[in-house]
Scaffold this motif. Structure first.
Motif, PDB file in Angstrom:
ATOM      1  N   LEU A 160       0.848  -1.137  -0.214  1.00 31.48           N
ATOM      2  CA  LEU A 160       0.022   0.030   0.082  1.00 31.48           C
ATOM      3  C   LEU A 160       0.715   1.091  -0.110  1.00 31.48           C
ATOM      4  O   LEU A 160       0.608   2.239  -0.600  1.00 31.48           O
ATOM      5  CB  LEU A 160      -1.039  -0.121   1.410  1.00 31.48           C
ATOM      6  CG  LEU A 160      -2.228   1.034   1.449  1.00 31.48           C
ATOM      7  CD1 LEU A 160      -2.972   0.438   0.215  1.00 31.48           C
ATOM      8  CD2 LEU A 160      -2.866   0.917   2.595  1.00 31.48           C
ATOM      9  N   SER A 161       1.964   1.135   0.692  1.00 26.70           N
ATOM     10  CA  SER A 161       2.880   2.464   0.699  1.00 26.70           C
ATOM     11  C   SER A 161       3.659   2.476  -0.533  1.00 26.70           C
ATOM     12  O   SER A 161       4.292   3.633  -0.710  1.00 26.70           O
ATOM     13  CB  SER A 161       3.848   2.184   2.178  1.00 26.70           C
ATOM     14  OG  SER A 161       4.622   1.481   1.567  1.00 26.70           O
TER      15      SER A 161
ATOM     16  N   LEU B  67     -10.666   5.754   4.640  1.00 28.82           N
ATOM     17  CA  LEU B  67     -11.310   5.891   3.381  1.00 28.82           C
ATOM     18  C   LEU B  67     -12.144   7.198   3.158  1.00 28.82           C
ATOM     19  O   LEU B  67     -12.060   7.703   2.077  1.00 28.82           O
ATOM     20  CB  LEU B  67     -12.416   4.827   3.196  1.00 28.82           C
ATOM     21  CG  LEU B  67     -11.800   3.468   2.919  1.00 28.82           C
ATOM     22  CD1 LEU B  67     -12.802   2.390   3.073  1.00 28.82           C
ATOM     23  CD2 LEU B  67     -11.184   3.209   1.553  1.00 28.82           C
TER      24      LEU B  67
ATOM     25  N   GLN C 153      -8.666  11.358   1.945  1.00 32.66           N
ATOM     26  CA  GLN C 153      -7.336  11.003   1.343  1.00 32.66           C
ATOM     27  C   GLN C 153      -6.005  11.151   1.971  1.00 32.66           C
ATOM     28  O   GLN C 153      -4.960  10.585   2.114  1.00 32.66           O
ATOM     29  CB  GLN C 153      -7.207  11.651   0.049  1.00 32.66           C
ATOM     30  CG  GLN C 153      -5.990  11.583  -0.924  1.00 32.66           C
ATOM     31  CD  GLN C 153      -6.021  10.053  -1.520  1.00 32.66           C
ATOM     32  OE1 GLN C 153      -6.871   9.476  -1.942  1.00 32.66           O
ATOM     33  NE2 GLN C 153      -4.744   9.461  -1.404  1.00 32.66           N
TER      34      GLN C 153
ATOM     35  N   LEU D  41      -5.168   8.955   4.709  1.00 30.61           N
ATOM     36  CA  LEU D  41      -4.463   7.613   4.181  1.00 30.61           C
ATOM     37  C   LEU D  41      -3.114   8.037   3.962  1.00 30.61           C
ATOM     38  O   LEU D  41      -2.211   7.172   4.159  1.00 30.61           O
ATOM     39  CB  LEU D  41      -5.249   7.394   2.715  1.00 30.61           C
ATOM     40  CG  LEU D  41      -4.660   6.204   2.236  1.00 30.61           C
ATOM     41  CD1 LEU D  41      -4.841   4.931   3.286  1.00 30.61           C
ATOM     42  CD2 LEU D  41      -5.309   5.898   0.868  1.00 30.61           C
ATOM     43  N   ASP D  42      -2.656   9.214   3.393  1.00 32.73           N
ATOM     44  CA  ASP D  42      -1.438   9.076   3.167  1.00 32.73           C
ATOM     45  C   ASP D  42      -0.333   9.259   4.339  1.00 32.73           C
ATOM     46  O   ASP D  42       0.550   8.995   4.278  1.00 32.73           O
ATOM     47  CB  ASP D  42      -1.293  10.753   2.308  1.00 32.73           C
ATOM     48  CG  ASP D  42      -1.536  10.504   0.743  1.00 32.73           C
ATOM     49  OD1 ASP D  42      -1.488   9.289   0.496  1.00 32.73           O
ATOM     50  OD2 ASP D  42      -1.676  11.350   0.044  1.00 32.73           O
TER      51      ASP D  42
ATOM     52  N   ARG E  48      -0.608   5.482   5.791  1.00 33.46           N
ATOM     53  CA  ARG E  48       0.139   4.336   5.089  1.00 33.46           C
ATOM     54  C   ARG E  48       1.597   4.248   5.325  1.00 33.46           C
ATOM     55  O   ARG E  48       2.201   3.144   5.068  1.00 33.46           O
ATOM     56  CB  ARG E  48      -0.316   4.323   3.714  1.00 33.46           C
ATOM     57  CG  ARG E  48       0.105   5.218   2.812  1.00 33.46           C
ATOM     58  CD  ARG E  48      -0.905   5.314   1.499  1.00 33.46           C
ATOM     59  NE  ARG E  48      -0.086   6.407   0.581  1.00 33.46           N
ATOM     60  CZ  ARG E  48       0.414   6.333  -0.539  1.00 33.46           C
ATOM     61  NH1 ARG E  48       0.976   4.902  -1.216  1.00 33.46           N
ATOM     62  NH2 ARG E  48       0.658   7.190  -1.218  1.00 33.46           N
ATOM     63  N   PHE E  49       2.092   5.321   5.638  1.00 29.62           N
ATOM     64  CA  PHE E  49       3.615   5.201   6.147  1.00 29.62           C
ATOM     65  C   PHE E  49       3.828   4.967   7.461  1.00 29.62           C
ATOM     66  O   PHE E  49       4.568   4.319   7.769  1.00 29.62           O
ATOM     67  CB  PHE E  49       4.437   6.508   5.526  1.00 29.62           C
ATOM     68  CG  PHE E  49       4.275   6.644   3.881  1.00 29.62           C
ATOM     69  CD1 PHE E  49       4.970   5.818   3.288  1.00 29.62           C
ATOM     70  CD2 PHE E  49       3.103   7.492   3.238  1.00 29.62           C
ATOM     71  CE1 PHE E  49       5.174   5.880   1.686  1.00 29.62           C
ATOM     72  CE2 PHE E  49       3.382   7.576   2.062  1.00 29.62           C
ATOM     73  CZ  PHE E  49       4.133   6.585   1.235  1.00 29.62           C
TER      74      PHE E  49
ATOM     75  N   VAL F  97       1.891   3.186   9.418  1.00 33.28           N
ATOM     76  CA  VAL F  97       1.552   1.954   9.709  1.00 33.28           C
ATOM     77  C   VAL F  97       2.784   1.036   9.949  1.00 33.28           C
ATOM     78  O   VAL F  97       2.720   0.152  10.479  1.00 33.28           O
ATOM     79  CB  VAL F  97       0.268   1.494   9.174  1.00 33.28           C
ATOM     80  CG1 VAL F  97       0.507   1.173   7.650  1.00 33.28           C
ATOM     81  CG2 VAL F  97      -0.466   0.133   9.756  1.00 33.28           C
TER      82      VAL F  97
END
Lengths: 338, 343
Positions: free
Chosen positions: A173-174, B179, B182, B185-186, B189-190, B192
């Motif tokens: 995902l990243s 969701l 956005q 999410l950005d 996602r790094f 996590v």
């Protein structure tokens, strides 16, 4: 009270409660499907949806219904039934209501495969999810096999592999651009957006193909809920049976995941709800399938009804399933059934 | 325990072996730390490293990289590894479950959900604020897991499954929130992946009190858990308040996990594997086990971070991912070795 059917090759006994609950569920399912057909951003009048189904109706009505809503609803029903069946099979076999494929990591494998397919080929989610799930299954079963297949070891190894695969999914995902990542994040929670007849065909033909096998394992599966010693003294061979059921359960889960994404908690909740409705100590596979279909249908319809933001169905199954899970756990623990 | 050790020659021997192991572990940890400062995308000479400590020069690019990036990163790896492994050792002792881990039991999941809520609802992305919500989420999930997993007669498998189910719930809820936005999410996602890059000294300084409190509580708990090892009744007859002791241990776990999650994201498996390695050196004594766990955990995180910087992994693989990729197989190995008897 129960009715029994005795034929030379088959004898069945069906309780009246099961029949009553089954009829109510089927009625709910039909009503729900009709409701889902009518509701949405394009509203049908009282009769126009029916005339489309009967072969008449205007072109635009026809397009909305036949190309968009009907395939979506049919996919939801099929995928839900697959999730329900798969969950109930795992839970009965492992003698543990927590051991559904989404909790013990099989869905993580399917998701990971699908993400890899999106990155490598730009599409082909179906194939990726199937291959991912089967690969995970072979890996988990292979690693858990040690003098036969013991449910506890299968659960724990499934968990471990699932965690590692989830980390891999996060990594994938990243490593993509923001746009793909948004698509992938939506897919990762499960959505029924833009399903077509190909999905319907896939999930229902798979379900029909596997149905005889599910029917066949229903009887030994009911015995697997007993202790190991009792089961083997009934003449059942534990490890091959468990292997077969695991394989079947994973195929069903993979089918559901590749058409609807890894919707959380459907496989988990369907079995316990079905068993609570008809508490006769049997696996209640059929009931789990119907409940699963109902849950997915409800979640997808809810996701279409929220105005302005497009939330995928998985958000709703998580919102419904989460509290159900905690409640179930408490009830089960109080009864000492775990 | 100490009285026994002092009188028996065999445990005398073991005690001295333990001290030798301690020395070895500390020395290897120092060596690893030095390597972690030296290597990376831009290798820096030993001389330059030394200079950056004794004669810092703000115009020297090497010194900037060292003091601004590699040193905070190294310290973060120390803290995260020691905290995760220490809390893993505590949980394993507290639940008498060899497979317990803050990641597997959903404690990290709860803390992560807290952080996601913080990013998403409040738009905050400063770890110093994360830590409170992370600890709140971690505490709630810990209480839930212990409640679900130990009502009636608990089995280890039940606790683990309760944790896994809760983790799945937190993951699903967290992803749902992301969701909608956005931007979240950005960030997410790094975060996590459990990366240690981009950590600044200010962040470390803000989180240090939490790590310190967690470490102090853990140290106290190690004495209590030692007494509880012989069974709760024995512990009670020794004058220990079992409920209070348990509460303290849970507070230590939540404090350490919350601080780690808000610093580096949810990192699984470190807390699972390291205590098993530590027990080989420390024996059953919880105080030594905790010490060895912390040291080995720090070592493992530094190693994972260092490996992630190798060209094989593209030069910037996050330490959390490396830990998970190493930890999955380790868990499988543990389960296969322990068999059913230990479960």
């Amino acid at each position: 009270m129960s009715w029994s059917l005795r034929l030379p090759f088959l004898s069945l006994s069906v309780s009246q409660r099961a029949v009553a609950v089954g009829s109510v569920l089927m009625l709910l399912l039909t009503l729900g499907a009709v409701l889902a057909l009518r509701l949405g951003s394009y509203a049908f009048s009282e009769t126009s949806w029916l005339s489309v189904l009967l072969g008449a109706g205007s072109d635009i009505d026809r397009m909305i219904l036949m190309d968009h809503r009907l395939p979506r609803i049919l996919t939801a029903l099929g995928a839900g039934a697959c999730f329900g069946l798969s969950g109930a099979m795992f839970q009965t076999m492992m003698r543990n209501p927590l051991a559904s494929p989404d909790v013990i990591g099989f869905n993580a494998g399917a998701s990971c495969g699908a993400l890899l397919a999106i990155i490598l080929t730009g599409g082909n989610v179906l194939l990726g999810a199937l291959v991912g799930a089967l690969f995970t299954a072979v890996l988990v079963v292979g690693l858990a096999w040690k003098d036969g297949l013991h449910p506890q070891r299968l659960v724990l190894i499934g968990l471990g592999i699932g965690f590692a695969l989830a980390a891999l999914s996060d990594l994938l995902l990243s490593r993509t651009d923001a746009r793909t990542a948004a698509d992938m994040a939506e897919w990762l929670i499960g959505t029924l957006n833009a399903r077509d007849w190909q999905d319907v065909w896939l999930v229902w033909s798979g379900l029909l193909l596997l149905a005889p096998a599910v029917f066949w394992v229903h009887f030994p599966l009911a015995r697997l809920g007993l202790s190991d010693d009792l089961t083997s003294s009934l003449g059942l061979r534990l490890s091959p049976l468990r292997l077969g059921i695991t394989g079947l359960g994973i195929l069903l889960a993979a089918l559901a995941v590749c058409t609807a994404g890894p919707l959380p908690f459907v496989a988990f909740a369907a079995g316990p709800i079905a068993r609570a409705l008809v508490p006769n100590g049997r696996p209640a596979l059929l009931g789990a399938a119907v409940i699963g279909a109902l849950l997915v249908l409800a979640a997808d319809t809810a996701s279409r009804l929220v105005p302005s933001i497009q939330l995928p169905a998985g958000v709703f199954t998580a919102l419904i399933g989460g509290p159900v899970m905690i409640w179930l756990l408490m009830v089960q623990f109080r009864k000492g059934k775990l | 325990m100490t009285i026994l050790e002092a009188t028996s020659p065999r445990s005398d021997h073991r005690a001295s072996a333990r001290q030798i192991w301690l020395l070895t572990v500390v020395l290897s940890l120092l060596l690893l730390s030095a390597l972690s400062l030296r290597f990376g995308l831009r290798p820096i000479s030993w001389h330059s490293i030394w200079d950056s400590f004794v004669a810092y020069d703000a115009t020297n690019a090497n010194h900037l990289v060292l003091q601004g990036m590699r040193l905070p990163r190294l310290l973060a790896a120390w803290l995260a590894g020691a905290a995760l492994a220490g809390s893993g050792a505590l949980i394993q002792s507290l639940t008498r479950n060899p497979l317990a881990d803050p990641g597997l039991l959903g404690i990290n999941g709860g803390a992560s959900l807290g952080v996601i809520l913080c990013i998403f609802l409040l738009g905050i992305s400063d770890p110093a604020y994360f830590v409170w919500v992370a600890m709140g989420g971690g505490l709630i999930s810990t209480v839930l897991v212990f409640f679900l997993g130990s009502a009636g007669q608990g089995t280890p498998l039940r606790l683990i499954l309760a944790g896994a189910a809760l983790s799945a719930l937190f993951l699903a809820l967290g992803r749902s929130l992301l969701l909608i936005s956005q931007r979240s999410l950005d960030v997410y996602r790094f975060w996590v992946l459990g990366g240690l890059d981009g950590i600044e000294m200010a962040t470390l300084a803000a989180l240090l009190p939490f790590f310190a409190v967690g470490a102090a509580l853990a140290a106290v708990s190690s004495f209590n858990l030692n007494a509880m090892m012989l069974g709760e009744d024995t512990a009670r007859s020794l004058g220990l308040r079992v409920g209070l002791a348990r509460g303290l241990a849970v507070c230590a776990i939540v404090c350490l996990c919350g601080a780690t999650v808000s610093m580096a994201g949810p990192i699984a498996f470190v807390g699972l594997i390291v205590p098993h390695m530590a027990r080989r050196f420390s024996g059953a004594d919880m105080r030594w086990c905790l010490l060895f766990s912390a040291l080995l955990g720090a070592g493992l995180m530094i190693l994972a971070d260092l490996m992630g910087r190798l060209p094989v992994f593209g030069g910037n693989m996050q330490a959390g991912v490396m830990a998970a990729l190493l930890g999955g197989p380790a868990l499988v190995w543990l389960i296969r070795r322990n068999g059913r008897a230990a479960l």
